[in-house]
Enzyme design. Structure first.
Site, PDB file in Angstrom:
ATOM      1  N   TYR A 144      45.061  34.365  35.624  1.00  0.00           N
ATOM      2  CA  TYR A 144      46.046  35.365  36.061  1.00  0.00           C
ATOM      3  C   TYR A 144      47.395  35.002  35.462  1.00  0.00           C
ATOM      4  O   TYR A 144      47.796  33.833  35.503  1.00  0.00           O
ATOM      5  CB  TYR A 144      46.129  35.386  37.589  1.00  0.00           C
ATOM      6  CG  TYR A 144      47.173  36.317  38.158  1.00  0.00           C
ATOM      7  CD1 TYR A 144      48.318  35.816  38.786  1.00  0.00           C
ATOM      8  CD2 TYR A 144      47.025  37.704  38.099  1.00  0.00           C
ATOM      9  CE1 TYR A 144      49.273  36.665  39.325  1.00  0.00           C
ATOM     10  CE2 TYR A 144      47.985  38.561  38.638  1.00  0.00           C
ATOM     11  CZ  TYR A 144      49.112  38.036  39.246  1.00  0.00           C
ATOM     12  OH  TYR A 144      50.058  38.875  39.773  1.00  0.00           O
ATOM     13  N   ASP A 239      50.326  29.167  29.801  1.00  0.00           N
ATOM     14  CA  ASP A 239      50.973  29.727  30.986  1.00  0.00           C
ATOM     15  C   ASP A 239      51.038  28.620  32.040  1.00  0.00           C
ATOM     16  O   ASP A 239      50.060  28.364  32.743  1.00  0.00           O
ATOM     17  CB  ASP A 239      50.189  30.945  31.501  1.00  0.00           C
ATOM     18  CG  ASP A 239      50.834  31.505  32.752  1.00  0.00           C
ATOM     19  OD1 ASP A 239      50.336  32.530  33.273  1.00  0.00           O
ATOM     20  OD2 ASP A 239      51.826  30.923  33.232  1.00  0.00           O
ATOM     21  N   LYS A 267      57.912  29.431  39.447  1.00  0.00           N
ATOM     22  CA  LYS A 267      57.646  28.663  40.678  1.00  0.00           C
ATOM     23  C   LYS A 267      58.568  27.444  40.817  1.00  0.00           C
ATOM     24  O   LYS A 267      59.748  27.581  41.122  1.00  0.00           O
ATOM     25  CB  LYS A 267      56.165  28.292  40.741  1.00  0.00           C
ATOM     26  CG  LYS A 267      55.240  29.537  40.797  1.00  0.00           C
ATOM     27  CD  LYS A 267      53.787  29.153  40.844  1.00  0.00           C
ATOM     28  CE  LYS A 267      52.867  30.337  40.649  1.00  0.00           C
ATOM     29  NZ  LYS A 267      52.715  31.177  41.847  1.00  0.00           N
TER      30      LYS A 267
END
Ligand code: KE4
Length: 429
Positions: A144, A239, A267
């Site tokens: 994702y 990623d 994050k």
């Protein structure tokens, strides 16, 4: 354990917010029941609107690596708000943040700040396409990368055909330029590249996957991808929105010793504030406007409050390598404790873990890709999740998510988790 306030808030939320939440996974659809509404958090604990305390293992999906309300981060933010919130003009903190990221992340020579992981990945793909003048990109099933159209693509019918939209609203045109392959399957990847030679701008992957549950790359897999991309002129994008600054201060790329061409971050980089970033080789990043022709912009990019939180977080992690040693120790202790309990219960469930990322899969088969992850017993996972919640343990509300351990966990918390796990499994199997 009464959760009446959360339930009534959820009913009200559903009148005004789609599904009652601002991000789907929060709605507990995969595990049943009504989501708990959090009022506050401190250290390894969160507290809901009914005053219930939970030992939590989501860390806000990664950012809270030092635990909640860390005094350093709080002070940085409270100091920063004295000087107003946002200027829409360059600031010293953005220069300090870029310099720090370049010093910490091996692949990053230049970096652009954005406001989320999705913005980071969307932008990185556009830059890779602008740099190579190629259209197609490769992603892996089960990985994702945020909700950008190019990423909401399911596997195509054949092994070498383009993807199909994985959400209404994503057009066939977009799907045509996204190719997908199973994670950890090098033959499938080589076939895909052979069938699209010269047309692939970028390959993006989670170097350690968190979004199908925690799944590690097979021995040599990342190295093989690195050399394939180098040979084919494909921009390799790690990623590291989830793994960045978590698996080591230089992320998975430092831990595995592989240098991608670009890295996306999020994050932890914001210390809990809305921050994303993408960076990489100077020659690629100098394609980004206004240095180059690839356009990308953002009103709140590099926001001074968010930069203050992120700088405090990254400076602490950069100066305290003991954080990562402790997180490895915590992960190893929890894994060993869970395995002892599984043995005691005669269960052979799969545990995938690395550092402070961890998933217990309700299957006795190895989990190395999305197909094997989906073989897990999802109803059993839902019952297990609820049994743990009743014991004051707040896990990720989906089998297809990684747990995160924070530096705030003490040995007593680890024991509490291990004991609750054994009791919960005994109850639900
Ligand atoms: P955001 O746009 O949510 O900040 O980041 C998207 C993203 C990109 N890349 C990776 C590897 C990610 O894990 C994410 C977001 N992760 C999910 C957790 N699986 C966020 C939780 C949510 O969607 O609410």
């Amino acid at each position: 354990m009464s959760i009446t306030e959360s339930q009534s808030l959820f009913e009200k939320a559903k009148q005004y917010i789609p599904g009652g939440v601002n991000s789907p996974v929060r709605a507990f659809r995969a595990v049943g029941g009504s989501p708990i509404f959090i009022k506050l958090a401190k250290g390894p604990y969160i507290y809901d609107e009914d005053g219930n305390q939970y030992l939590e293992f989501i860390n806000s999906w990664g950012p809270m690596i030092l635990g909640h309300a860390h005094e350093l981060i709080e002070k940085a933010v409270s100091d920063a708000i004295q000087n107003s919130f946002s200027f829409g003009a360059p600031t010293r903190k953005e220069v300090e943040m870029a310099e720090l990221i370049v010093s910490m992340v091996p692949s990053v020579e230049k970096v652009r700040m954005v406001n989320s992981g999705t913005e980071a990945t969307m932008s990185a793909i556009r830059v890779a396409r602008g740099y190579t003048r190629r259209d197609k990109m490769i992603k892996f099933e089960g990985c994702y990368h945020g909700h950008g159209d190019s990423f909401l693509i399911a596997a195509g019918s054949g092994a070498v055909t383009m993807g199909v939209p994985d959400s209404p609203g994503v057009t066939k045109g977009v799907a045509n330029d996204t190719l997908t392959a199973p994670f950890n399957d090098l033959v499938a990847l080589e076939q895909l590249i052979d069938a699209n030679r010269g047309r692939i701008a970028a390959l993006i992957l989670e170097p350690v996957v968190g979004n199908m549950g925690c799944v590690l790359p097979k021995e040599g897999y990342l190295e093989a991808i690195r050399s394939l991309c180098t040979k084919e002129g494909i921009v390799l994008i790690f990623d590291e929105v989830m793994t960045g600054f978590r698996l080591s201060k230089g992320g998975a790329q430092e831990r595995f010793g592989i240098v991608p061409d670009m890295t996306t971050m999020g994050k932890i980089i914001g210390g809990g504030m809305p921050v994303g970033a993408y960076g990489g080789k100077r020659e690629i990043m100098d394609c980004v406007s206004p240095a180059g022709p690839v356009y990308q912009a953002g009103t709140l990019s590099g926001n001074p409050i968010a930069m203050s939180a992120g700088l405090a977080m990254l400076r602490y992690l950069d100066a305290h390598p003991e954080v990562y040693m402790r997180l490895d120790e915590v992960g190893n202790t929890i894994t060993a404790g869970f395995k002892t309990s599984l043995q005691k219960l005669g269960l052979n469930y799969t545990i995938n873990h690395i550092g402070s990322m961890f998933t217990l899969f309700m299957t006795d088969q190895p989990v190395t890709d999305f197909t094997s992850a989906k073989a897990a017993d999802l109803p059993l996972f839902g019952r297990y999740f609820q049994a743990m919640l009743r014991r004051g343990i707040y896990l990720a509300p989906s089998q297809f998510e990684s747990l995160f351990f924070s530096y705030a966990l003490e040995n007593a918390h680890i024991q509490q988790l291990i004991e609750a796990n054994e009791e919960a499994l005994r109850e639900v199997i």
